[in-house]
Design a protein around this motif. Structure first.
Motif, PDB file in Angstrom:
ATOM      1  N   LYS A 103       0.753  -1.173  -0.016  1.00  0.00           N
ATOM      2  CA  LYS A 103       0.057  -0.061   0.116  1.00  0.00           C
ATOM      3  C   LYS A 103       1.016   1.313   0.008  1.00  0.00           C
ATOM      4  N   LYS A 104       0.630   2.248  -0.782  1.00  0.00           N
ATOM      5  CA  LYS A 104       1.292   3.643  -1.131  1.00  0.00           C
ATOM      6  C   LYS A 104       0.403   4.701  -1.066  1.00  0.00           C
ATOM      7  N   ILE A 105       1.003   5.552  -0.357  1.00  0.00           N
ATOM      8  CA  ILE A 105       0.277   6.784  -0.416  1.00  0.00           C
ATOM      9  C   ILE A 105       1.129   8.208  -0.622  1.00  0.00           C
ATOM     10  N   TYR A 106       0.713   8.697  -1.699  1.00  0.00           N
ATOM     11  CA  TYR A 106       1.360   9.989  -2.131  1.00  0.00           C
ATOM     12  C   TYR A 106       0.583  11.194  -1.817  1.00  0.00           C
ATOM     13  N   ILE A 107       1.532  12.438  -1.603  1.00  0.00           N
ATOM     14  CA  ILE A 107       0.837  13.623  -1.621  1.00  0.00           C
ATOM     15  C   ILE A 107       1.377  14.146  -2.865  1.00  0.00           C
ATOM     16  N   GLY A 108       0.359  15.004  -3.623  1.00  0.00           N
ATOM     17  CA  GLY A 108       0.639  15.638  -4.831  1.00  0.00           C
ATOM     18  C   GLY A 108      -0.095  17.033  -5.059  1.00  0.00           C
ATOM     19  N   VAL A 109       0.461  17.926  -5.816  1.00  0.00           N
ATOM     20  CA  VAL A 109      -0.111  19.071  -6.168  1.00  0.00           C
ATOM     21  C   VAL A 109      -0.573  18.974  -7.566  1.00  0.00           C
ATOM     22  N   VAL A 110      -1.861  18.917  -8.148  1.00  0.00           N
ATOM     23  CA  VAL A 110      -1.959  19.145  -9.450  1.00  0.00           C
ATOM     24  C   VAL A 110      -2.525  20.590 -10.001  1.00  0.00           C
ATOM     25  N   ALA A 167       3.875   7.610   2.516  1.00  0.00           N
ATOM     26  CA  ALA A 167       3.598   6.414   3.170  1.00  0.00           C
ATOM     27  C   ALA A 167       3.628   5.146   2.501  1.00  0.00           C
ATOM     28  N   ILE A 168       4.312   4.001   3.107  1.00  0.00           N
ATOM     29  CA  ILE A 168       4.187   2.777   2.483  1.00  0.00           C
ATOM     30  C   ILE A 168       3.751   1.812   3.515  1.00  0.00           C
ATOM     31  N   GLU A 169       3.083   0.799   3.261  1.00  0.00           N
ATOM     32  CA  GLU A 169       2.657  -0.169   4.229  1.00  0.00           C
ATOM     33  C   GLU A 169       2.942  -1.552   3.572  1.00  0.00           C
ATOM     34  N   PHE A 170       3.537  -2.465   4.052  1.00  0.00           N
ATOM     35  CA  PHE A 170       4.015  -3.964   3.572  1.00  0.00           C
ATOM     36  C   PHE A 170       4.108  -4.890   4.490  1.00  0.00           C
ATOM     37  N   ILE A 171       4.029  -6.108   4.230  1.00  0.00           N
ATOM     38  CA  ILE A 171       4.271  -7.340   5.187  1.00  0.00           C
ATOM     39  C   ILE A 171       5.598  -7.456   5.242  1.00  0.00           C
ATOM     40  N   HIS A 172       6.120  -7.409   6.639  1.00  0.00           N
ATOM     41  CA  HIS A 172       7.566  -7.687   6.741  1.00  0.00           C
ATOM     42  C   HIS A 172       7.822  -9.170   6.065  1.00  0.00           C
TER      43      HIS A 172
END
Length: 274
Positions: A151-158, A244-249
């Motif tokens: 799971k990845k979350i980005y912050i961006g300005v468009v 942010a990033i979420e992953f299974i170790h």
């Protein structure tokens, strides 16, 4: 870490940054260009990796001299399976052929880390990344990325405004004909732009940049997919941050989550447009 600081005099107003570095440091232009591309130059305390950047009278140009024991990378977490870092803008993830620039994987190895890249961030994109530390972890994480379980979350300005406060972009990317899916949430409406939280569900190359350019809301500062000849909003790089990033170790088999704070240049852009 040592610094050399130069203030641009009136007679050098409008000159290229690599010219300035070459002049002040008595270096050939190609060496000065590489120093800028490798991320060792700040202009008014903001990292600039474009040698063609024009300086202005009064600008403070800072050249960072890094000792062998120091690094431009910030390690957020490390164990025997993974290393999680906060990548500054301007650094490439991994050198492909003779690609110019400061490479994250090479820097980690210089620091004595045994690492294997499992995903990439574009040169201009900042933020959190994970590397594997052994082949078992590499194979596990690469399969997780391929299966879209990371799971990845980005912050961006468009540029511009979006019709909905929350939505999803799904379908084939015009440029590559690959299926892509991204959820988005409007965080704040800015002057001529929108601050977004982005949740890519697929991992296509340049996915976020291509999808938002395709609907007429390109990422601010994106020089590759920005079709307007004269950008309405000026920014040194693409306004995109891996938050942010979420992953299974790979070994613990537990979900882990890591975040990287929004960098100063992106904060200043948001403040300027508020």
């Amino acid at each position: 870490m040592n610094k050399k600081i130069f203030t641009i005099p009136p007679e050098l107003n409008g000159k290229r940054l690599d010219y300035i570095i070459g002049l002040f440091m008595d270096l050939p232009r190609k060496d000065a260009k590489k120093i800028v591309e490798d991320g060792f130059v700040l202009v008014n305390n903001l990292r600039v990796t474009f040698p063609s950047r024009k300086v202005k009278k009064g600008d403070k140009v800072i050249l960072i001299e890094i000792e062998k024991s120091e690094s431009v990378l910030k390690i957020l977490y490390e164990d025997r399976s993974v290393i999680v870092i906060d990548k500054p803008p301007g650094l490439i993830t991994q050198r492909i052929n003779s690609e110019a620039g400061y490479a994250v994987d090479e820097e980690l190895r210089r620091m004595g880390k045994n690492i294997y890249p499992v995903h990439r961030l574009d040169r201009e994109t900042s933020g959190v990344m994970v590397f594997a530390c052994n082949t078992n972890a590499r194979d596990f994480l690469m399969n997780e990325f391929r299966s879209h379980r990371v799971k990845k979350i980005y912050i961006g300005v468009v540029e511009g405004k979006l019709d909905k406060d929350k939505g999803v972009l799904r379908g084939k990317i015009q440029k590559t004909k690959e299926y892509a899916e991204t959820y988005y949430e409007v965080l704040k409406e800015l002057k001529g732009a929108t601050l977004l939280k982005l949740f890519p569900r697929t991992g296509r190359t340049h996915q976020l940049r291509l999808q938002f350019a395709q609907i007429g809301n390109p990422i601010v500062g994106d020089k590759k997919y920005y079709k307007i000849k004269k950008p309405v909003i000026l920014f040194e790089r693409q306004a995109l941050h891996s938050y942010a990033i979420e992953f299974i170790h790979p070994e613990k088999k537990e979900w882990m989550r890591f975040t990287a704070p929004i960098p100063l240049d992106l904060k200043r852009l948001i403040e300027r447009l508020t």
